[in-house]
Motif scaffolding. Structure first.
Motif, PDB file in Angstrom:
ATOM      1  N   SER A 114       0.718  -1.361  -0.050  1.00 14.41           N
ATOM      2  CA  SER A 114      -0.254   0.196  -0.073  1.00 14.41           C
ATOM      3  C   SER A 114       1.032   1.001   0.104  1.00 14.41           C
ATOM      4  N   TYR A 115       0.720   1.795  -0.133  1.00 15.88           N
ATOM      5  CA  TYR A 115       0.793   3.333  -0.194  1.00 15.88           C
ATOM      6  C   TYR A 115       0.696   4.308   1.051  1.00 15.88           C
ATOM      7  N   PRO A 116       2.142   4.824   1.864  1.00 17.80           N
ATOM      8  CA  PRO A 116       1.328   5.507   2.883  1.00 17.80           C
ATOM      9  C   PRO A 116       0.752   6.831   2.799  1.00 17.80           C
TER      10      PRO A 116
ATOM     11  N   PRO B  96       6.136  -4.298  -6.550  1.00 20.09           N
ATOM     12  CA  PRO B  96       5.227  -5.742  -7.828  1.00 20.09           C
ATOM     13  C   PRO B  96       5.147  -6.438  -6.591  1.00 20.09           C
ATOM     14  N   MET B  97       3.674  -5.995  -7.337  1.00 18.60           N
ATOM     15  CA  MET B  97       3.024  -6.944  -6.864  1.00 18.60           C
ATOM     16  C   MET B  97       1.168  -7.704  -8.051  1.00 18.60           C
ATOM     17  N   HIS B  98       0.953  -8.620  -9.018  1.00 19.56           N
ATOM     18  CA  HIS B  98       0.507  -8.630 -10.201  1.00 19.56           C
ATOM     19  C   HIS B  98       1.455  -8.456 -11.158  1.00 19.56           C
ATOM     20  N   ILE B  99       1.106  -9.069 -11.908  1.00 15.74           N
ATOM     21  CA  ILE B  99       1.806  -8.628 -13.378  1.00 15.74           C
ATOM     22  C   ILE B  99       0.486  -8.071 -14.316  1.00 15.74           C
ATOM     23  N   ASP B 100      -0.685  -8.026 -14.029  1.00 11.00           N
ATOM     24  CA  ASP B 100      -0.897  -8.312 -15.049  1.00 11.00           C
ATOM     25  C   ASP B 100      -1.624  -6.320 -14.940  1.00 11.00           C
ATOM     26  N   ALA B 101      -0.439  -5.426 -14.562  1.00 11.94           N
ATOM     27  CA  ALA B 101      -1.010  -4.259 -15.466  1.00 11.94           C
ATOM     28  C   ALA B 101       0.427  -2.940 -15.808  1.00 11.94           C
ATOM     29  N   SER B 102       1.229  -4.583 -16.105  1.00 15.43           N
ATOM     30  CA  SER B 102       2.465  -4.341 -16.531  1.00 15.43           C
ATOM     31  C   SER B 102       2.983  -4.863 -17.803  1.00 15.43           C
TER      32      SER B 102
ATOM     33  N   ALA C 221       5.079   3.009 -17.856  1.00 15.57           N
ATOM     34  CA  ALA C 221       6.137   3.882 -16.469  1.00 15.57           C
ATOM     35  C   ALA C 221       6.768   2.475 -15.574  1.00 15.57           C
ATOM     36  N   ARG C 222       7.129   1.099 -16.398  1.00 17.24           N
ATOM     37  CA  ARG C 222       7.702   0.190 -15.893  1.00 17.24           C
ATOM     38  C   ARG C 222       7.844  -0.745 -16.874  1.00 17.24           C
ATOM     39  N   PRO C 223       8.651  -0.059 -18.163  1.00 21.90           N
ATOM     40  CA  PRO C 223       8.506  -1.232 -18.858  1.00 21.90           C
ATOM     41  C   PRO C 223       9.798  -2.629 -18.822  1.00 21.90           C
TER      42      PRO C 223
ATOM     43  N   MET D  20      -5.459  -0.157  -3.040  1.00 24.83           N
ATOM     44  CA  MET D  20      -4.657  -1.416  -3.017  1.00 24.83           C
ATOM     45  C   MET D  20      -3.709  -1.339  -4.607  1.00 24.83           C
ATOM     46  N   CYS D  21      -4.152  -0.428  -5.493  1.00 26.93           N
ATOM     47  CA  CYS D  21      -2.942  -0.491  -6.495  1.00 26.93           C
ATOM     48  C   CYS D  21      -2.934   0.577  -7.273  1.00 26.93           C
ATOM     49  N   SER D  22      -2.348   0.675  -8.760  1.00 25.82           N
ATOM     50  CA  SER D  22      -2.048   2.185  -8.996  1.00 25.82           C
ATOM     51  C   SER D  22      -3.277   2.445 -10.039  1.00 25.82           C
ATOM     52  N   SER D  23      -3.187   3.453 -10.842  1.00 26.80           N
ATOM     53  CA  SER D  23      -4.423   3.202 -12.269  1.00 26.80           C
ATOM     54  C   SER D  23      -3.726   3.075 -12.838  1.00 26.80           C
ATOM     55  N   TRP D  24      -2.967   2.417 -12.950  1.00 32.40           N
ATOM     56  CA  TRP D  24      -2.375   1.628 -14.241  1.00 32.40           C
ATOM     57  C   TRP D  24      -3.271   0.550 -14.438  1.00 32.40           C
ATOM     58  N   VAL D  25      -4.353   0.092 -13.519  1.00 31.12           N
ATOM     59  CA  VAL D  25      -5.103  -0.543 -13.633  1.00 31.12           C
ATOM     60  C   VAL D  25      -6.183  -0.334 -15.152  1.00 31.12           C
ATOM     61  N   CYS D  26      -6.000   0.583 -15.300  1.00 33.37           N
ATOM     62  CA  CYS D  26      -7.081   1.070 -16.655  1.00 33.37           C
ATOM     63  C   CYS D  26      -6.014  -0.147 -17.810  1.00 33.37           C
ATOM     64  N   MET D  27      -5.255  -0.595 -17.689  1.00 36.00           N
ATOM     65  CA  MET D  27      -4.620  -1.909 -18.442  1.00 36.00           C
ATOM     66  C   MET D  27      -5.461  -2.913 -18.207  1.00 36.00           C
ATOM     67  N   ASN D  28      -4.878  -3.408 -17.699  1.00 31.41           N
ATOM     68  CA  ASN D  28      -5.938  -4.760 -16.784  1.00 31.41           C
ATOM     69  C   ASN D  28      -7.409  -4.892 -17.524  1.00 31.41           C
ATOM     70  N   ILE D  29      -7.002  -4.882 -18.621  1.00 34.90           N
ATOM     71  CA  ILE D  29      -8.262  -5.269 -20.000  1.00 34.90           C
ATOM     72  C   ILE D  29      -9.181  -6.693 -19.536  1.00 34.90           C
TER      73      ILE D  29
ATOM     74  N   HIS E 225      -9.302  -7.764 -15.619  1.00 33.50           N
ATOM     75  CA  HIS E 225      -8.426  -8.859 -15.017  1.00 33.50           C
ATOM     76  C   HIS E 225      -8.479  -9.750 -13.876  1.00 33.50           C
ATOM     77  N   CYS E 226      -8.004  -8.381 -13.152  1.00 25.27           N
ATOM     78  CA  CYS E 226      -7.848  -8.996 -11.382  1.00 25.27           C
ATOM     79  C   CYS E 226      -9.555  -9.176 -11.024  1.00 25.27           C
ATOM     80  N   VAL E 227     -10.617  -8.949 -11.467  1.00 26.51           N
ATOM     81  CA  VAL E 227     -12.397  -9.675 -11.053  1.00 26.51           C
ATOM     82  C   VAL E 227     -12.265 -10.764 -11.712  1.00 26.51           C
TER      83      VAL E 227
HETATM   84  N1  NVA Z   1       0.433  -3.450  -8.043  1.00 33.85           N
HETATM   85  C1  NVA Z   1       0.165  -3.421  -9.970  1.00 33.85           C
HETATM   86  C2  NVA Z   1      -1.019  -4.149 -10.424  1.00 33.85           C
HETATM   87  C3  NVA Z   1      -2.250  -4.250  -9.602  1.00 33.85           C
HETATM   88  C4  NVA Z   1      -2.942  -5.064 -11.098  1.00 33.85           C
HETATM   89  C5  NVA Z   1      -0.455  -2.179  -9.932  1.00 33.85           C
HETATM   90  O1  NVA Z   1      -1.431  -1.044  -8.565  1.00 33.85           O
HETATM   91  O2  NVA Z   1      -0.006  -1.377 -10.769  1.00 33.85           O
END
Ligand code: NVA
Length: 379
Positions: free
Chosen positions: A55-57, A257-263, A277-279, A309-318, A362-364
């Motif tokens: 999580s973030y501070p 790092p936690m979960h690959i599906d926004a990378s 942001a993390r190529p 719990m996560c960053s806004s990069w979940v926009c790519m979590n299609i 993708h996560c859900v």
């Molecule tokens: N932990 C990563 C992936 C979330 C699905 C993030 O926050 O971007």
């Protein structure tokens, strides 16, 4: 690309075949049955080491206030509605939708090694992975997620009775020795510097992985080391899947790092999204295999949106419904445009309030059955 096209499954041939009850080899073949998570019963976990790291501070106050209690009702209601509407849309596309049981995750439990309360069954992708005709329950690494599999047990039993191969990977004890408590207490910058050097909050004492640290490209699976996936967990996966599948470790400059599906998100044979942001540090591996890696478009989410719990990069979590059709969040217009320009049909669906729980489409989900069979895609 020629070799990729040759290997692409032909959906019209496959649609006449009877598929095994559990059957999914990649992230894009035509979707037939899917588990969609639930937020009902969700609870806010206590600030255990692995959660503290993820999580973030600025979120600490939220966890301190609600730890061990149900998620605030207004958040649950709006996200539950989004998920229900998403289910109806999937059904309208002919997909069979299954849901986990509702469990009160605020209940406390005690094992031989620790005491905790639970989290949720919102993200089946974290705990379940289908590799071919086998469904695997991941070990998980958060104490609050130790019993998460319970919400899926009636479904697993049903799939098993209908002939599925069902495996539970060994769970770590989650004893104190499993975590680096000092790591979790360090300031963010120090943690990032340590992660860069390959140091994570969980140790290599017992196998651990979350299913969402793995992404499937047919015979080739890509996995990342993370704060929930350790080396010995990856070894377990490699040994378990044997010679039929190849498990490759990939790395990203993601220091949380936690979960690959926004990378790394494959869209169809030969094309995958990566996170600018993390190529991916192994781009060459994909290029050599004939894959194009395209930068995802950033999210339109306002900066003040609660993201615990996560960053806004979940926009790519299609979620791909087939190699031509993709579900994208309704307000993520830049992502929608990018995918349309790449030739996809885009289905815009509201899911923004669900982001607050830590994921997107993708996560859900956990795709239990897609058409298609074991293929190689150039690797
Ligand atoms: N932990 C990563 C992936 C979330 C699905 C993030 O926050 O971007």
């Amino acid at each position: 690309m020629e070799n990729l096209l040759k290997l692409e499954p032909n959906p019209s041939l496959l649609s006449n075949q009877t598929l095994p009850v559990v059957n999914s080899y990649n992230e894009w073949d035509p979707l037939k049955e899917v588990i969609v998570g639930r937020v009902e019963g969700a609870a806010v976990p206590h600030l255990e080491p692995a959660l503290l790291t993820n999580s973030y501070p600025n979120n600490l106050g939220f966890f301190q206030k609600y730890a061990g209690q149900p998620f605030p009702q207004e958040l649950v209601e709006i996200a539950a509605k989004e998920l229900n509407d998403f289910c109806h849309i999937l059904e309208a596309f002919g997909v069979t939708v299954r849901r986990p049981d509702i469990i009160d995750f605020s209940k406390t439990y005690k094992t031989l090694d620790f005491e905790a309360s639970g989290f949720y069954a919102a993200m089946p992708r974290d705990v379940l992975i289908v590799v071919g005709n086998e469904i695997i329950e991941a070990p998980m690494a958060w104490r609050s997620r130790f019993f998460e599999y319970r919400a899926y047990r009636s479904l697993m039993l049903e799939y098993f009775r209908r002939g599925a191969k069902w495996t539970t990977a060994p769970k770590p004890s989650m004893s104190d020795e499993f975590y680096d408590f000092e790591f979790a207490q360090k300031p963010v910058e120090e943690r990032y510097a340590l992660t860069k050097k390959g140091h994570f909050v969980i140790r290599d004492t017992e196998p651990s992985f979350d299913a969402a640290d793995i992404v499937r490209f047919g015979r080739d699976l890509f996995v990342q080391r993370s704060h929930v996936t350790n080396n010995i967990g990856i070894t377990w996966l490699k040994r378990h899947l044997g010679d039929t599948f190849r498990v490759h470790v990939v790395n990203f400059p993601d220091y949380n790092p936690m979960h690959i599906d926004a990378s790394l998100v494959p869209l169809r044979p030969g094309l995958a999204l990566i996170n600018p942001a993390r190529p991916c540090l192994e781009k060459e591996l994909f290029k050599k295999a004939g894959w194009d890696l395209v930068d995802a478009a950033p999210s339109t989410l306002p900066d003040n949106w609660p993201m615990y719990m996560c960053s806004s990069w979940v926009c790519m979590n299609i979620l791909s419904l087939d190699p031509e059709t993709i579900v994208v969040e309704k307000q993520e217009e830049p992502m929608q445009k990018l995918l349309k320009d790449l030739g996809f049909k885009v289905i815009p669906v509201d899911l923004r309030h669900l982001y607050t729980f830590g994921g997107s489409f993708h996560c859900v989900t956990c795709d239990v059955r897609r058409e298609g069979k074991l293929e190689e895609y150039g690797f």
